[in-house]
Scaffold this active site. Structure first.
Site, PDB file in Angstrom:
ATOM      1  N   LYS A   1       0.816  -1.219   0.000  1.00 45.25           N
ATOM      2  CA  LYS A   1       0.000   0.000   0.000  1.00 45.25           C
ATOM      3  C   LYS A   1       0.847   1.266   0.000  1.00 45.25           C
ATOM      4  O   LYS A   1       0.381   2.333  -0.390  1.00 45.25           O
ATOM      5  CB  LYS A   1      -0.906   0.029   1.227  1.00 45.25           C
ATOM      6  CG  LYS A   1      -1.885  -1.126   1.322  1.00 45.25           C
ATOM      7  CD  LYS A   1      -3.182  -0.814   0.642  1.00 45.25           C
ATOM      8  CE  LYS A   1      -4.237  -1.879   0.884  1.00 45.25           C
ATOM      9  NZ  LYS A   1      -5.452  -1.630   0.144  1.00 45.25           N
TER      10      LYS A   1
ATOM     11  N   ASP B   1       4.823 -16.848 -16.411  1.00 50.75           N
ATOM     12  CA  ASP B   1       3.596 -17.204 -17.139  1.00 50.75           C
ATOM     13  C   ASP B   1       2.382 -16.543 -16.501  1.00 50.75           C
ATOM     14  O   ASP B   1       1.420 -16.187 -17.190  1.00 50.75           O
ATOM     15  CB  ASP B   1       3.389 -18.730 -17.116  1.00 50.75           C
ATOM     16  CG  ASP B   1       4.540 -19.457 -17.787  1.00 50.75           C
ATOM     17  OD1 ASP B   1       4.807 -19.159 -18.964  1.00 50.75           O
ATOM     18  OD2 ASP B   1       5.183 -20.304 -17.132  1.00 50.75           O
TER      19      ASP B   1
ATOM     20  N   SER C   1      -8.973  -0.081   7.239  1.00 47.95           N
ATOM     21  CA  SER C   1      -8.894  -0.894   8.460  1.00 47.95           C
ATOM     22  C   SER C   1      -7.451  -1.131   8.864  1.00 47.95           C
ATOM     23  O   SER C   1      -7.180  -1.745   9.871  1.00 47.95           O
ATOM     24  CB  SER C   1      -9.582  -2.238   8.235  1.00 47.95           C
ATOM     25  OG  SER C   1      -8.899  -2.939   7.217  1.00 47.95           O
TER      26      SER C   1
END
Length: 311
Positions: free
Chosen positions: A50, A169, A75
């Protein structure tokens, strides 16, 4: 929005973030039947990816906007990220947190000098409280997952992963508010040869899985999942990106999440939070699908209350 936008975001936030390591484990590779590359955002500043989105969002503000401060509701991890990024840039941060947010996350916000305003633990209460602060203080609202600048900041974790492992991948991420998987999907689209992106989601909060099927943003009735970071739903900025660029979402049960979390703690000797274990749980659940492939997993964060572990 183009490749250049993501490159600019990456260059903008570089002085404010860690370039986190990519770790491997032969034992977990054998267990999963594929080659796993863990991008360790649990080692990011404030302990989660974040920080990338928060830094990019605040750095994108004008000087005038910075003077009036920023407000968010979260939160935990985004609350800490905004507090830390704001502190580094000399910006006041107002953080709306549900009263039942983990104490360790509240403590983290206070450490970074964010001002906490508590509210009821419903999405409606969060938004109403944040809106009133926005009106009163003139602060700019930063959304934890449904804002372009945050999504572009989040994309940089996968950009770094692909720079180090260009032959992936697939990349898997957890899905909560959708900001990480949307950013990851953009990074894979612009910076990889043909790397697909898959989300992992708890069965108990499978709104994104249902949203992809119905073609509109679905919400959750229940939030009974140990993955406390994933108890949110998608937004109108990230959902179109997810629809366009995410291959699919795999749902996992609570015991599968806890088992995957414990394996990473035991085998890799690193601390991850439950939300973080969801994509690895998805790989273990679908071994045939991932067999012998090169799989990137973004370990989203490590802010866990060590006095209250699920195993």
């Amino acid at each position: 929005m183009n490749k250049q936008t993501l490159i600019q975001a990456h260059n903008r936030i570089k002085p404010f973030i860690h370039k986190t390591p990519v770790l491997t484990s032969q034992l977990l590779d054998e267990k999963a039947g594929c080659n796993l590359y863990f991008k360790c955002e649990n080692f990011q500043k404030m302990g989660a990816f974040k920080m990338r989105g928060a830094a990019n969002a605040i750095l994108s503000l004008s000087q005038e906007e910075r003077k009036r401060g920023v407000v968010t509701h979260s939160s935990g991890n985004f609350a800490q990220a905004v507090s830390l990024a704001a502190k580094k840039l000399g910006v006041k941060a107002y953080i709306v947190m549900p009263e039942n947010a983990p104490q360790v996350k509240k403590d983290g916000v206070r450490t970074y000098e964010g001002e906490i305003i508590e509210c009821d633990s419903t999405p409606q209460a969060r938004e109403a409280t944040a809106n009133s602060i926005k009106e009163e203080k003139g602060a700019t609202f930063l959304h934890p997952s449904n804002q372009d600048e945050v999504i572009y900041g989040n994309s940089t974790a996968a950009i770094e992963l692909l720079e180090e492992q260009p032959n992936l991948d697939l990349i898997l991420t957890p899905v909560g508010g959708g900001g990480l998987i949307a950013g990851t999907a953009l990074a894979a689209h612009y910076f990889s040869n043909n790397c697909k992106v898959i989300g992992g989601e708890p069965m108990e909060a499978d709104d994104a899985y249902r949203s992809l099927i119905s073609g509109k943003i679905e919400t959750n009735e229940s939030f009974h999942t140990v993955a406390d970071g994933l108890r949110t739903h998608l937004g109108d900025r990230n959902f179109p990106i997810i629809q366009k660029y995410v291959d699919k979402i795999i749902r996992v049960e609570e015991d599968e999440i806890i088992n995957a979390m414990q394996l990473i703690w035991e085998r890799m000797k690193i601390i991850i939070e439950p939300s973080c274990a969801v994509p690895f749980a998805a790989v273990l659940k679908n071994k045939e699908e991932f067999k012998n492939k090169n799989i990137g997993i973004i370990l989203s964060g490590g802010n866990v209350d060590v006095t209250n572990l699920p195993f």
